[in-house]
Design an enzyme around this catalytic site. Structure first.
Site, PDB file in Angstrom:
ATOM      1  N   GLY A  43       0.757  -1.212   0.000  1.00 47.78           N
ATOM      2  CA  GLY A  43       0.165   0.050   0.007  1.00 47.78           C
ATOM      3  C   GLY A  43       0.764   1.274   0.020  1.00 47.78           C
ATOM      4  O   GLY A  43       1.891   1.169   0.532  1.00 47.78           O
ATOM      5  N   GLN A  76       2.653  -6.599  -6.540  1.00 49.88           N
ATOM      6  CA  GLN A  76       1.066  -6.533  -6.841  1.00 49.88           C
ATOM      7  C   GLN A  76       0.972  -5.504  -7.719  1.00 49.88           C
ATOM      8  O   GLN A  76       1.493  -4.221  -7.681  1.00 49.88           O
ATOM      9  CB  GLN A  76       0.272  -6.121  -5.583  1.00 49.88           C
ATOM     10  CG  GLN A  76      -1.141  -5.862  -5.671  1.00 49.88           C
ATOM     11  CD  GLN A  76      -1.741  -5.443  -4.760  1.00 49.88           C
ATOM     12  OE1 GLN A  76      -1.306  -4.784  -3.540  1.00 49.88           O
ATOM     13  NE2 GLN A  76      -3.097  -5.164  -4.620  1.00 49.88           N
ATOM     14  N   GLY A 126      -6.647  -3.324  -3.837  1.00 48.46           N
ATOM     15  CA  GLY A 126      -7.234  -3.753  -2.584  1.00 48.46           C
ATOM     16  C   GLY A 126      -6.687  -5.001  -2.080  1.00 48.46           C
ATOM     17  O   GLY A 126      -5.715  -5.685  -2.744  1.00 48.46           O
ATOM     18  N   GLY A 182     -13.522  -2.488  10.013  1.00 50.93           N
ATOM     19  CA  GLY A 182     -14.351  -3.544   9.677  1.00 50.93           C
ATOM     20  C   GLY A 182     -15.093  -4.057  11.158  1.00 50.93           C
ATOM     21  O   GLY A 182     -14.217  -4.455  11.796  1.00 50.93           O
ATOM     22  N   GLU A 209     -18.313  -2.974   6.922  1.00 51.29           N
ATOM     23  CA  GLU A 209     -16.960  -1.939   6.834  1.00 51.29           C
ATOM     24  C   GLU A 209     -17.380  -0.597   7.295  1.00 51.29           C
ATOM     25  O   GLU A 209     -18.525  -0.424   6.737  1.00 51.29           O
ATOM     26  CB  GLU A 209     -16.534  -1.959   5.197  1.00 51.29           C
ATOM     27  CG  GLU A 209     -15.433  -2.866   4.815  1.00 51.29           C
ATOM     28  CD  GLU A 209     -14.124  -2.909   5.738  1.00 51.29           C
ATOM     29  OE1 GLU A 209     -13.707  -1.904   6.213  1.00 51.29           O
ATOM     30  OE2 GLU A 209     -13.853  -4.292   6.053  1.00 51.29           O
ATOM     31  N   HIS A 218      21.155  23.282  17.597  1.00 49.24           N
ATOM     32  CA  HIS A 218      21.317  24.245  18.775  1.00 49.24           C
ATOM     33  C   HIS A 218      19.911  24.855  19.127  1.00 49.24           C
ATOM     34  O   HIS A 218      18.977  24.947  18.296  1.00 49.24           O
ATOM     35  CB  HIS A 218      22.150  25.690  18.408  1.00 49.24           C
ATOM     36  CG  HIS A 218      22.933  25.355  17.526  1.00 49.24           C
ATOM     37  ND1 HIS A 218      24.286  25.311  17.533  1.00 49.24           N
ATOM     38  CD2 HIS A 218      22.817  25.494  15.977  1.00 49.24           C
ATOM     39  CE1 HIS A 218      24.938  25.003  16.234  1.00 49.24           C
ATOM     40  NE2 HIS A 218      23.853  25.313  15.622  1.00 49.24           N
TER      41      HIS A 218
HETATM   42  P1  TTP Z   1      -4.669   0.068   3.974  1.00 47.92           P
HETATM   43  O1  TTP Z   1      -4.697   0.469   5.537  1.00 47.92           O
HETATM   44  O2  TTP Z   1      -6.000  -0.310   3.582  1.00 47.92           O
HETATM   45  O3  TTP Z   1      -3.978   0.999   2.869  1.00 47.92           O
HETATM   46  P2  TTP Z   1      -2.641   1.561   3.173  1.00 47.92           P
HETATM   47  O4  TTP Z   1      -1.623   0.800   3.950  1.00 47.92           O
HETATM   48  O5  TTP Z   1      -1.918   1.816   1.897  1.00 47.92           O
HETATM   49  O6  TTP Z   1      -2.858   3.000   3.708  1.00 47.92           O
HETATM   50  P3  TTP Z   1      -3.812   4.190   3.290  1.00 47.92           P
HETATM   51  O7  TTP Z   1      -5.125   3.670   3.520  1.00 47.92           O
HETATM   52  O8  TTP Z   1      -3.418   5.210   4.324  1.00 47.92           O
HETATM   53  O9  TTP Z   1      -3.441   4.820   1.928  1.00 47.92           O
HETATM   54  O10 TTP Z   1      -4.064  -1.552   3.863  1.00 47.92           O
HETATM   55  C1  TTP Z   1      -4.269  -2.384   4.530  1.00 47.92           C
HETATM   56  C2  TTP Z   1      -2.873  -3.252   4.486  1.00 47.92           C
HETATM   57  O11 TTP Z   1      -2.939  -3.532   3.018  1.00 47.92           O
HETATM   58  C3  TTP Z   1      -1.441  -2.654   4.532  1.00 47.92           C
HETATM   59  O12 TTP Z   1      -0.536  -3.274   5.280  1.00 47.92           O
HETATM   60  C4  TTP Z   1      -1.306  -2.443   3.145  1.00 47.92           C
HETATM   61  C5  TTP Z   1      -1.804  -3.646   2.443  1.00 47.92           C
HETATM   62  N1  TTP Z   1      -2.442  -3.271   0.910  1.00 47.92           N
HETATM   63  C6  TTP Z   1      -1.635  -4.009  -0.025  1.00 47.92           C
HETATM   64  O13 TTP Z   1      -0.821  -4.572   0.055  1.00 47.92           O
HETATM   65  N2  TTP Z   1      -2.296  -3.811  -1.438  1.00 47.92           N
HETATM   66  C7  TTP Z   1      -3.336  -3.121  -1.666  1.00 47.92           C
HETATM   67  O14 TTP Z   1      -3.837  -2.738  -2.660  1.00 47.92           O
HETATM   68  C8  TTP Z   1      -3.826  -2.302  -0.566  1.00 47.92           C
HETATM   69  C9  TTP Z   1      -5.172  -1.395  -0.752  1.00 47.92           C
HETATM   70  C10 TTP Z   1      -3.243  -2.459   0.916  1.00 47.92           C
END
Ligand code: TTP
Length: 414
Positions: free
Chosen positions: A9, A79, A84, A143, A157, A321
């Protein structure tokens, strides 16, 4: 059992700190957030780990490499599009083969024992999925589950507080069997435009699969927004044990536990109160006041008459400082000029607001200072309002009073 950690993410709510590095690589109490998860898995006997990466993935790969230095085997899958959590987990299908597997969000900190507990629970009851839950006062940003006799009946959610079916929220820790991949393949985009794992789980419920809720009151912290990094750092630094590898000069006073890494010096006249983490090759002092729960990355210099309280100062930063930094985060390679001051308390004593993704957000904290991205230089006698954020590569001229957020690559003069 194998494990998958989601670390792709963009961490948009954590900006400006995530403009230059992934959220999971932000340091807390001496380690990147995701390292706590890798070590928790290792200490529970899980050593085969897949990291799902994308945003600034080179930081993760350069640090962990093949994992051998950390006692695990790490592989990586990119990814392609950040679409998501369900989409991210879908990339693990080949890696896990026919095995059951654990999934963790990479941006949480959890109690090591929790992983052992859920593995035992999974082996005992063999449900299709285990979802770890924790009770919070206000479940509305998360959630939220409806649960009966340990079995999850529905997941909603981000409900309105008054419409939440319980106060039990999804912690982002799961055990799955391969049925989840069938559901992920059928999951459609949510209203937020993402393929969300909670939608795949709702499909499991509709398909009469057993999703067991495992309620824990063990440590679980979710790091989403800048002040949560300060809070998690507070929490973890309080637990550090005294370990002095560097030098403490005569005339320094230390109360509380300190971790002082190799090559670092605490000079005469420094007064440390509370637990503090100091990385490698730092110069602290002479004559400064370091208060509890402060974190200093490698190669930090804190000079004469500087007071630092409950703050994170990342690597290669100088505060040479006459400055005050309270409840703040200072990025890497910053230089604060003499007399730079960060206010951390409002005159009306109200909780400090901070802009998160453009929205004015209540941090719930009475004390919160400034959040500076990497490579910010401040001139002499510059000051900052509580909750102000500054992007990376900024120059803040002498005498400037910054009361509004500053985007990256900007210069402000009086
Ligand atoms: P989120 O907390 O939904 O997304 P984020 O970590 O990018 O944060 P923000 O909402 O501030 O942009 O993600 C939950 C976890 O899933 C986090 O560890 C990142 C991961 N994730 C992915 O690996 N791929 C994705 O497409 C998304 C949306 C999240």
């Amino acid at each position: 059992m194998k494990a998958v950690i989601l670390s792709a993410g963009e961490g948009t709510r954590m900006r400006p700190l995530t403009l230059t590095k992934p959220k999971t690589m932000l340091p807390v109490a001496g380690k990147p957030i995701i390292q706590y998860n890798i070590e928790a898995l290792r200490d529970s006997g899980i050593t085969d780990i897949l990291l799902i990466v994308n945003y600034k993935e080179e930081f993760v790969k350069d640090y962990f490499k093949d994992g051998s230095e950390f006692g695990v085997t790490i592989s990586y899958t990119t990814q392609k599009k950040l679409s998501g959590t369900a989409n991210a987990i879908g990339y693990a299908e080949k890696f896990v083969e026919d095995n059951d597997f654990i999934v963790l969000n990479g941006d949480i900190i959890l109690d090591n024992e929790l992983i052992k507990e859920i593995i035992t629970e999974y082996k005992q009851y063999t449900p299709d999925t285990i979802m770890v839950l924790t009770e919070v006062e206000d479940p509305s940003p998360f959630g939220v589950v409806e649960i009966k006799d340990k079995i999850i009946k529905s997941i909603i959610e981000k409900p309105k507080k008054e419409e939440a079916p319980s106060n039990l929220i999804n912690t982002g820790i799961y055990v799955f069997n391969k049925d989840i991949f069938k559901k992920i393949a059928k999951t459609e985009k949510s209203r937020r435009g993402e393929y969300e794992i909670t939608d795949s789980l709702s499909m499991q419920i509709a398909d009469k699969k057993i999703i067991q809720g495992y309620i824990t009151d063990k440590k679980w912290l979710d790091v989403g927004r800048p002040w949560e990094l300060i809070e998690i750092n507070e929490h973890l630094i309080k637990e550090i044990k005294q370990n002095i590898k560097g030098t403490v000069e005569k005339g320094a006073t230390i109360h509380g536990n300190i971790f002082l890494d190799e090559g670092s010096v605490i000079k005469s006249g420094v007064y440390i109160e509370g637990s503090v983490y100091i990385g490698k090759n730092c110069n602290i002092g002479p004559n400064c006041y370091i208060r509890g729960n402060s974190y200093f990355g490698d190669n930090v210099h804190i000079g004469n008459a500087v007071e630092i309280k409950n703050s994170l100062v990342m690597e290669n930063t100088n505060i040479n400082h006459l400055s005050y930094v309270g409840d703040s985060i200072i990025g890497s390679k910053c230089n604060l000029g003499a007399g730079t001051n960060m206010a951390n308390l409002r005159f009306d004593d109200g909780s400090v607001k901070i802009r998160v993704k453009g929205e004015n957000t209540d941090s719930g904290r009475r004390k919160l200072g400034a959040i500076l991205g990497d490579n910010v230089k401040t001139g002499i006698n510059s000051s900052f309002s509580p909750g102000v954020t500054v992007g990376f590569n900024c120059l803040i001229g002498p005498e400037v009073f910054l009361s509004e957020d500053l985007p990256s690559n900007k210069m402000v003069l009086v």
